[in-house]
Design a protein around this motif. Structure first.
Motif, short mmCIF file in Angstrom:
data_model
loop_
_atom_site.label_atom_id
_atom_site.label_comp_id
_atom_site.label_asym_id
_atom_site.label_seq_id
_atom_site.Cartn_x
_atom_site.Cartn_y
_atom_site.Cartn_z
N UNK A 141 0.86 -1.19 0.00
CA UNK A 141 0.00 0.00 0.00
C UNK A 141 0.89 1.24 0.00
N UNK A 142 0.68 2.14 -0.95
CA UNK A 142 1.53 3.31 -1.11
C UNK A 142 0.86 4.55 -0.54
N UNK A 143 1.58 5.27 0.33
CA UNK A 143 1.10 6.54 0.86
C UNK A 143 1.40 7.61 -0.20
N UNK A 144 0.39 8.31 -0.72
CA UNK A 144 0.56 9.14 -1.93
C UNK A 144 1.21 10.50 -1.70
N UNK A 145 2.45 10.48 -1.22
CA UNK A 145 3.18 11.72 -1.01
C UNK A 145 4.66 11.50 -1.30
#
Length: 427
Positions: A141-145
Motif C-alpha cells: 500500500x503506497x502513501x501518496x506523497x
C-alpha cells in the motif's frame, strides 16, 4: 475502531509467520521421513535410533533442507531472484556441502536416501514456488506523497496507491511511505503509527525502490545495513581467501581452455594472444587487465571506445569467446595478484573513468571494492554502450556495494552461469 484495526492486521502478520514456519517444518518432514521410509521401510525409526550410518543420513537430509531454506529465503531479498532457475542450483549446493562434510569427516551415510531426499526437496521447493507465486506476491500500500509516487509496478510486487489513511479491510503485506517527505499530513503520520502497532511493516520509499529495481540512485550515497558507507571488512577478507582458493582449485580446468583458445586466436588473425589494457581498480589505482584478444590487431589505435553491437573489430573467434566469456579467463591472473576479485564492479578504462567522474555524481565510490570478472551490473543490465547505460550500471554497482555479502555473491554466480549459457549482454 483502533483495536479492531490492530487485531485484524495482527492476524495477517501471524499468518505470514505461520506460513514460513509451516514451509520449514513440513519441508523438513518431506526431506527426511519419506526417503527413510522408502529405503528402510517400517524399521526406519529403530534403525535411525540405533545405527550411526542411518542416523547420519537422516540428520544430513535435515541439515541439507535447512540450508536450502536459508538460501532461498535470503535470495527473496534481492530483485529478480523469484524464479524457478534458482531452485535446482540452491538445492544442489546445499546437498553437495552436506556430502562434502560427511566425506571429510569420514562418516558413513546412505547415498540412496540422500538422493531421494534431494529429489523430494526439489519437488517441495517447486510446489512452494508456484503456491507463493499465486498467493504470496507482496501487496504494498503506497502513501501518496513524496517520492512514493515515482514507484512503478513490476513482477516483484503489486502496488496500490491509497486514497485515504485507511486500508479499508484489504490485506497488504506492507505500507510504503516517503518518511522524509515534508508533505506528509498529520493524519497520515497517525495512520503509519497505527500500522506499526498492528505489526504491518512500514518501509521507506527509497528502500522499496532499491529492492524492486536492484539499483541505488547515484545522486546520493546510501549506507549499508550496518549504517556505514564502507563495506564489511570481515567479508572483504573472507572473499579474498575464497577468490584465491577457487582460482587455484580450478586451474586444471581454465588454464588448458585459455591456452588452447589463445592458439586458435593466433592462427585466425595476426597479433598477440592476450589483450592487455590499463584499467582503474580499488582505491582508484591503475593496473593492467589481461584478456584473450577478441578484436583485430590495433583495434583501439584511434583511442578508447565502447564496443557496439555487431562490432566490425571483433573477429570470428572473438564473437564466440565474448559470448561464452572465455575471453575473461586470463583475469584469473589479476585475481591472484590481488588486483581483481571474481565478483565486483567491472573495471573501466582511465579515459572513461575521468569522463564519468565529471558527469556522474559519486562515480568514484564504485572503487571502494575490488573490481570483478563478473558482477551485479553485468548479470542484470548487460553491456554498457554509452554514458546513459553506464549511469544505470553505476546504480547497480552501488546496490552491490550497499548489499556486499556472501548471499548476493552466490546469487551473482547463479546468474553468471545463466548469462554464459544465454550470451546475455555480450558484444
Amino acid at each position: 475502531m483502533k483495536d479492531t484495526f490492530n487485531r485484524r492486521h495482527s492476524r495477517w502478520y501471524e499468518r505470514l509467520i505461520f506460513s514460513e514456519l509451516f514451509y520449514l517444518v513440513a519441508g523438513l518432514v518431506v526431506a527426511t521421513v519419506p526417503p527413510a521410509f522408502i529405503r528402510w521401510g517400517t524399521a526406519s525409526y529403530e534403525l535411525i535410533r540405533t545405527s550411526e550410518v542411518h542416523f547420519n543420513t537422516f540428520v544430513a537430509c535435515g541439515f541439507a533442507f535447512f540450508g536450502v531454506f536459508l538460501i532461498l529465503r535470503r535470495f527473496k531479498n534481492y530483485p529478480g531472484a523469484h524464479t524457478l532457475s534458482y531452485i535446482l542450483p540452491s538445492v544442489a549446493i546445499s546437498y553437495l556441502l552436506v556430502v562434502a562434510v560427511l566425506f571429510m569427516t569420514r562418516e558413513g551415510y546412505a547415498r540412496s536416501v540422500l538422493l531421494a531426499s534431494f529429489a523430494l526437496t526439489n519437488l517441495w521447493c517447486f510446489v512452494g514456488f508456484y503456491l507463493s507465486r499465486r498467493y504470496r506476491t507482496p501487496k504494498l500500500a503506497l502513501v501518496p506523497f513524496g517520492r512514493t509516487l515515482d514507484l512503478t509496478a513490476g513482477d516483484e510486487a503489486v502496488l496500490n496507491l491509497l486514497d485515504t489513511p485507511a486500508l479499508e479491510g484489504r490485506r497488504y503485506d506492507a505500507v510504503v511511505a516517503d518518511l522524509h517527505s515534508d508533505d506528509l499530513p498529520p493524519e497520515w503520520e497517525r495512520f503509519l503509527a497505527r500500522c506499526v502497532l498492528a505489526r504491518i511493516p512500514v518501509y521507506n520509499t527509497r528502500q522499496v525502490q532499491e529492492s524492486l529495481s536492484g539499483r541505488v540512485r547515484v545522486n546520493h550515497l546510501s549506507e549499508n545495513e550496518f549504517g556505514a558507507l564502507l563495506p564489511s571488512p570481515v567479508y572483504d577478507f573472507c572473499k579474498r581467501v575464497m577468490d584465491i582458493a577457487l582460482v587455484l582449485l580450478t586451474v586444471p580446468v581454465w588454464l588448458p581452455v585459455m591456452l588452447i583458445t589463445g592458439v586458435i586466436i593466433k592462427l585466425e588473425s595476426p597479433g598477440p594472444m592476450f589483450f592487455i589494457q590499463e584499467r582503474i581498480g580499488q582505491g582508484s589505482r591503475a593496473f593492467k587487465v589481461y584478456k584473450l584478444r577478441s578484436m583485430c590487431k590495433d583495434s583501439e589505435k584511434d583511442g578508447a571506445q565502447f564496443a557496439a553491437a555487431n562490432d566490425m573489430r571483433v573477429t570470428r573467434v572473438g564473437r564466440v569467446i565474448r559470448k561464452t566469456r572465455i575471453d575473461e579467463l586470463p583475469q584469473f591472473i589479476n585475481v591472484l595478484k590481488g588486483e581483481m576479485s571474481l565478483i565486483g564492479p567491472r573495471p573501466e578504462q582511465k579515459t572513461f573513468v575521468e569522463r564519468f567522474e565529471k558527469e556522474i555524481p559519486f562515480y568514484t565510490y564504485r572503487h571502494v571494492v575490488k573490481p570483478g570478472i563478473t558482477g551485479w551490473a553485468q548479470v542484470v543490465h548487460g553491456y554498457a554502450a554509452n554514458a546513459d547505460d553506464t549511469r544505470v550500471k553505476i546504480e547497480h554497482d552501488f546496490y552491490y556495494i550497499k548489499h556486499f555479502s556472501l548471499w548476493l555473491d552466490i546469487l551473482i554466480i547463479f546468474r553468471t552461469i545463466r548469462t554464459i549459457l544465454t550470451g546475455f549482454g555480450a558484444r
